[in-house]
Scaffold this motif. Structure first.
Motif, PDB file in Angstrom:
ATOM      1  N   LEU A 117       0.834  -1.202   0.000  1.00  0.00           N
ATOM      2  CA  LEU A 117       0.000   0.000   0.000  1.00  0.00           C
ATOM      3  C   LEU A 117       0.871   1.255   0.000  1.00  0.00           C
ATOM      4  CD1 LEU A 117      -2.792  -0.950   2.575  1.00  0.00           C
ATOM      5  CD2 LEU A 117      -3.122  -0.460   0.147  1.00  0.00           C
ATOM      6  N   HIS A 118       1.896   1.249   0.823  1.00  0.00           N
ATOM      7  CA  HIS A 118       2.766   2.417   0.905  1.00  0.00           C
ATOM      8  C   HIS A 118       3.470   2.670  -0.428  1.00  0.00           C
ATOM      9  CE1 HIS A 118       6.304   4.821   2.276  1.00  0.00           C
ATOM     10  NE2 HIS A 118       5.345   5.429   2.960  1.00  0.00           N
ATOM     11  N   ALA A 119       3.852   1.594  -1.112  1.00  0.00           N
ATOM     12  CA  ALA A 119       4.549   1.742  -2.389  1.00  0.00           C
ATOM     13  C   ALA A 119       3.633   2.312  -3.469  1.00  0.00           C
ATOM     14  CB  ALA A 119       5.096   0.392  -2.838  1.00  0.00           C
ATOM     15  N   ASP A 120       2.346   1.981  -3.418  1.00  0.00           N
ATOM     16  CA  ASP A 120       1.420   2.437  -4.456  1.00  0.00           C
ATOM     17  C   ASP A 120       0.622   3.665  -4.055  1.00  0.00           C
ATOM     18  OD1 ASP A 120       2.048   0.773  -6.540  1.00  0.00           O
ATOM     19  OD2 ASP A 120       0.641  -0.797  -5.982  1.00  0.00           O
ATOM     20  N   LEU A 121       1.029   4.294  -2.961  1.00  0.00           N
ATOM     21  CA  LEU A 121       0.425   5.563  -2.554  1.00  0.00           C
ATOM     22  C   LEU A 121       1.551   6.587  -2.381  1.00  0.00           C
ATOM     23  CD1 LEU A 121      -2.169   4.228   0.034  1.00  0.00           C
ATOM     24  CD2 LEU A 121      -2.720   5.416  -2.104  1.00  0.00           C
ATOM     25  N   PRO A 122       2.212   6.947  -3.482  1.00  0.00           N
ATOM     26  CA  PRO A 122       3.344   7.876  -3.386  1.00  0.00           C
ATOM     27  C   PRO A 122       2.929   9.177  -2.709  1.00  0.00           C
ATOM     28  CG  PRO A 122       3.052   7.074  -5.647  1.00  0.00           C
ATOM     29  CD  PRO A 122       1.887   6.592  -4.871  1.00  0.00           C
ATOM     30  N   THR A 150       5.406  15.980 -12.064  1.00  0.00           N
ATOM     31  CA  THR A 150       5.471  15.410 -10.716  1.00  0.00           C
ATOM     32  C   THR A 150       4.460  14.290 -10.490  1.00  0.00           C
ATOM     33  OG1 THR A 150       3.970  17.160  -9.955  1.00  0.00           O
ATOM     34  CG2 THR A 150       6.343  17.548  -9.701  1.00  0.00           C
ATOM     35  N   ASP A 151       3.608  14.020 -11.480  1.00  0.00           N
ATOM     36  CA  ASP A 151       2.552  13.023 -11.307  1.00  0.00           C
ATOM     37  C   ASP A 151       3.106  11.604 -11.335  1.00  0.00           C
ATOM     38  OD1 ASP A 151       0.477  14.793 -11.030  1.00  0.00           O
ATOM     39  OD2 ASP A 151      -0.151  14.695 -13.132  1.00  0.00           O
ATOM     40  N   ALA A 152       2.803  10.838 -10.297  1.00  0.00           N
ATOM     41  CA  ALA A 152       3.075   9.396 -10.320  1.00  0.00           C
ATOM     42  C   ALA A 152       1.960   8.716 -11.116  1.00  0.00           C
ATOM     43  CB  ALA A 152       3.115   8.847  -8.899  1.00  0.00           C
ATOM     44  N   VAL A 153       2.210   7.501 -11.569  1.00  0.00           N
ATOM     45  CA  VAL A 153       1.173   6.767 -12.299  1.00  0.00           C
ATOM     46  C   VAL A 153       1.362   5.275 -12.042  1.00  0.00           C
ATOM     47  CG1 VAL A 153       2.538   6.572 -14.434  1.00  0.00           C
ATOM     48  CG2 VAL A 153       0.037   6.461 -14.542  1.00  0.00           C
ATOM     49  N   ARG A 154       0.255   4.579 -11.920  1.00  0.00           N
ATOM     50  CA  ARG A 154       0.227   3.131 -11.808  1.00  0.00           C
ATOM     51  C   ARG A 154      -0.819   2.629 -12.802  1.00  0.00           C
ATOM     52  NH1 ARG A 154       3.795   4.754  -9.088  1.00  0.00           N
ATOM     53  NH2 ARG A 154       4.403   4.156  -6.954  1.00  0.00           N
ATOM     54  N   LEU A 206      -1.222  -2.002 -20.735  1.00  0.00           N
ATOM     55  CA  LEU A 206      -0.841  -0.635 -21.071  1.00  0.00           C
ATOM     56  C   LEU A 206       0.687  -0.548 -21.074  1.00  0.00           C
ATOM     57  CD1 LEU A 206      -3.178   1.304 -18.581  1.00  0.00           C
ATOM     58  CD2 LEU A 206      -3.690   0.719 -20.954  1.00  0.00           C
ATOM     59  N   ASP A 207       1.210   0.538 -21.603  1.00  0.00           N
ATOM     60  CA  ASP A 207       2.654   0.756 -21.512  1.00  0.00           C
ATOM     61  C   ASP A 207       3.078   0.863 -20.047  1.00  0.00           C
ATOM     62  OD1 ASP A 207       2.930   0.741 -24.242  1.00  0.00           O
ATOM     63  OD2 ASP A 207       2.823   2.926 -24.451  1.00  0.00           O
ATOM     64  N   GLU A 208       2.155   1.360 -19.196  1.00  0.00           N
ATOM     65  CA  GLU A 208       2.468   1.559 -17.781  1.00  0.00           C
ATOM     66  C   GLU A 208       2.446   0.259 -16.980  1.00  0.00           C
ATOM     67  OE1 GLU A 208       1.286   5.323 -19.545  1.00  0.00           O
ATOM     68  OE2 GLU A 208       0.407   3.314 -19.587  1.00  0.00           O
ATOM     69  N   GLY A 209       1.894  -0.818 -17.556  1.00  0.00           N
ATOM     70  CA  GLY A 209       1.810  -2.087 -16.838  1.00  0.00           C
ATOM     71  C   GLY A 209       0.536  -2.832 -17.174  1.00  0.00           C
ATOM     72  N   GLY A 250      -7.754  -6.220 -10.310  1.00  0.00           N
ATOM     73  CA  GLY A 250      -6.579  -6.770  -9.646  1.00  0.00           C
ATOM     74  C   GLY A 250      -5.298  -6.300 -10.292  1.00  0.00           C
ATOM     75  N   TYR A 251      -4.201  -6.476  -9.576  1.00  0.00           N
ATOM     76  CA  TYR A 251      -2.898  -6.058 -10.048  1.00  0.00           C
ATOM     77  C   TYR A 251      -2.282  -7.117 -10.950  1.00  0.00           C
ATOM     78  CZ  TYR A 251      -3.667  -3.170  -5.952  1.00  0.00           C
ATOM     79  OH  TYR A 251      -4.218  -2.325  -5.029  1.00  0.00           O
ATOM     80  N   GLY A 252      -1.586  -6.665 -11.972  1.00  0.00           N
ATOM     81  CA  GLY A 252      -0.845  -7.586 -12.816  1.00  0.00           C
ATOM     82  C   GLY A 252      -1.736  -8.387 -13.743  1.00  0.00           C
ATOM     83  N   PRO A 253      -1.136  -9.301 -14.516  1.00  0.00           N
ATOM     84  CA  PRO A 253      -1.903 -10.117 -15.461  1.00  0.00           C
ATOM     85  C   PRO A 253      -2.822 -11.086 -14.731  1.00  0.00           C
ATOM     86  CG  PRO A 253       0.371 -10.870 -15.335  1.00  0.00           C
ATOM     87  CD  PRO A 253       0.312  -9.603 -14.544  1.00  0.00           C
ATOM     88  N   ALA A 254      -3.886 -11.492 -15.420  1.00  0.00           N
ATOM     89  CA  ALA A 254      -4.835 -12.443 -14.850  1.00  0.00           C
ATOM     90  C   ALA A 254      -4.288 -13.857 -14.958  1.00  0.00           C
ATOM     91  CB  ALA A 254      -6.174 -12.346 -15.571  1.00  0.00           C
ATOM     92  N   VAL A 255      -4.667 -14.708 -14.012  1.00  0.00           N
ATOM     93  CA  VAL A 255      -4.249 -16.109 -14.056  1.00  0.00           C
ATOM     94  C   VAL A 255      -4.856 -16.795 -15.268  1.00  0.00           C
ATOM     95  CG1 VAL A 255      -4.332 -18.319 -12.843  1.00  0.00           C
ATOM     96  CG2 VAL A 255      -3.966 -16.204 -11.557  1.00  0.00           C
ATOM     97  N   ASP A 256      -6.115 -16.520 -15.538  1.00  0.00           N
ATOM     98  CA  ASP A 256      -6.805 -17.153 -16.668  1.00  0.00           C
ATOM     99  C   ASP A 256      -7.785 -16.157 -17.264  1.00  0.00           C
ATOM    100  OD1 ASP A 256      -7.693 -18.983 -18.495  1.00  0.00           O
ATOM    101  OD2 ASP A 256      -8.956 -20.102 -17.096  1.00  0.00           O
ATOM    102  N   ALA A 257      -7.285 -15.289 -18.128  1.00  0.00           N
ATOM    103  CA  ALA A 257      -8.120 -14.235 -18.701  1.00  0.00           C
ATOM    104  C   ALA A 257      -9.017 -14.767 -19.811  1.00  0.00           C
ATOM    105  CB  ALA A 257      -7.239 -13.117 -19.246  1.00  0.00           C
ATOM    106  N   ASP A 258     -10.237 -14.235 -19.897  1.00  0.00           N
ATOM    107  CA  ASP A 258     -11.149 -14.576 -20.988  1.00  0.00           C
ATOM    108  C   ASP A 258     -10.852 -13.750 -22.229  1.00  0.00           C
ATOM    109  OD1 ASP A 258     -13.216 -16.454 -19.655  1.00  0.00           O
ATOM    110  OD2 ASP A 258     -13.084 -14.774 -18.254  1.00  0.00           O
ATOM    111  N   VAL A 259     -10.299 -12.566 -22.009  1.00  0.00           N
ATOM    112  CA  VAL A 259      -9.945 -11.690 -23.124  1.00  0.00           C
ATOM    113  C   VAL A 259      -8.817 -10.770 -22.676  1.00  0.00           C
ATOM    114  CG1 VAL A 259     -11.723  -9.999 -22.462  1.00  0.00           C
ATOM    115  CG2 VAL A 259     -10.843 -10.002 -24.799  1.00  0.00           C
ATOM    116  N   ARG A 260      -7.957 -10.406 -23.625  1.00  0.00           N
ATOM    117  CA  ARG A 260      -6.865  -9.489 -23.343  1.00  0.00           C
ATOM    118  C   ARG A 260      -7.006  -8.260 -24.236  1.00  0.00           C
ATOM    119  NH1 ARG A 260      -4.930 -14.600 -22.496  1.00  0.00           N
ATOM    120  NH2 ARG A 260      -3.771 -14.884 -20.537  1.00  0.00           N
ATOM    121  N   LEU A 261      -6.925  -7.095 -23.614  1.00  0.00           N
ATOM    122  CA  LEU A 261      -7.033  -5.836 -24.347  1.00  0.00           C
ATOM    123  C   LEU A 261      -5.697  -5.108 -24.276  1.00  0.00           C
ATOM    124  CD1 LEU A 261     -10.504  -4.530 -23.067  1.00  0.00           C
ATOM    125  CD2 LEU A 261     -10.015  -6.080 -24.982  1.00  0.00           C
ATOM    126  N   VAL A 262      -5.216  -4.661 -25.434  1.00  0.00           N
ATOM    127  CA  VAL A 262      -3.981  -3.885 -25.506  1.00  0.00           C
ATOM    128  C   VAL A 262      -4.361  -2.487 -25.975  1.00  0.00           C
ATOM    129  CG1 VAL A 262      -1.681  -3.727 -26.508  1.00  0.00           C
ATOM    130  CG2 VAL A 262      -2.703  -5.984 -26.100  1.00  0.00           C
TER     131      VAL A 262
END
Length: 229
Positions: free
Chosen positions: A58-63, A127-131, A156-159, A176-188
């Motif tokens: 939480l601390h890492a993702d709340l700059p 100065t904007d952080a982004v996740r 996304l390019d950001e992750g 959720g964070y990161g890639p899905a374990v078993d995605a039904d569809v992937r959007l780029v």
């Protein structure tokens, strides 16, 4: 030799129980702000909508939040019934925070705030952080009318992050964070497309038709999104 006289012990003031600040107004809005009106609280909710998280994550993702403020807000959220802390079983041996059902009820509030604030994202400040997962809320709103259920992985390019869309997904996290374990569809897609969707300048159908969203996968959900264009 002279003896030192003992001074009488001074009575200690009674310890008063800590009391959270309140607007002390008999108003539903004021009562809600008593719980979530402090700085950082709603952003902590945003992070926990993706599922249980450790304090360090939480601390890492709340700059910008200090450790003291984060600990204080989490304690307030526990006391207010918005979140709970639990210990993960071995071998993890770590504590995580997660939203209660009461806390998850803030999703529409966060979605409405994201929609209201989207026009302010016309330009990213140095100065904007982004996740990457911060783009989840506008995408969720853009996918409200999908009839098929499933898991959408977003790149996304950001992750990467993933979304749960449709009905009939009991217990599934909203995103959720990161890639899905078993995605039904992937959007780029790019962050600019997400921002356009959030500002209402584009729709999911238009973004797919214009090539702003690349749809990958073979499923009913993938076919529905692909067919929008």
């Amino acid at each position: 030799m002279s003896r030192l006289r003992r001074m009488p012990r001074q009575p200690q003031p009674a310890t008063r129980p800590a009391r959270r600040r309140s607007y002390d107004q008999f108003c539903a809005t004021a009562r809600a702000l008593d719980s979530v009106g402090d700085r950082w609280t709603l952003l902590i909710v945003r992070e926990l909508l993706a599922g249980p998280r450790r304090y360090t994550d939480l601390h890492a993702d709340l700059p910008g939040v200090s450790t003291d403020v984060l600990a204080s807000r989490l304690k307030d959220m526990e006391q207010g019934g918005l979140a709970v802390r639990r210990r993960l079983p071995p071998p993890a041996a770590a504590s995580v925070y997660e939203l209660t059902e009461h806390g998850r009820g803030l999703l529409p509030v966060l979605t409405a705030l994201a929609r209201w604030g989207a026009p302010a994202l016309a330009e990213r400040r140095p100065t904007d952080a982004v996740r990457a997962h911060w783009f989840a809320l506008p995408l969720l709103r853009a996918m409200e009318r999908l009839t098929c259920s499933g898991t959408v992985e977003v790149r996304l390019d950001e992750g990467e992050f993933h979304l749960s869309v449709g009905e009939g997904l009991p217990g599934a996290e909203v995103y959720g964070y990161g890639p899905a374990v078993d995605a039904d569809v992937r959007l780029v897609l790019g962050a600019d497309v997400c921002l356009a969707l959030g500002r209402g300048e584009s729709t999911l159908a238009k973004a797919v038709a214009d090539g702003g969203i690349e749809v990958r996968g073979e499923s009913a959900l993938a076919d529905e999104i692909r067919g929008l264009g």
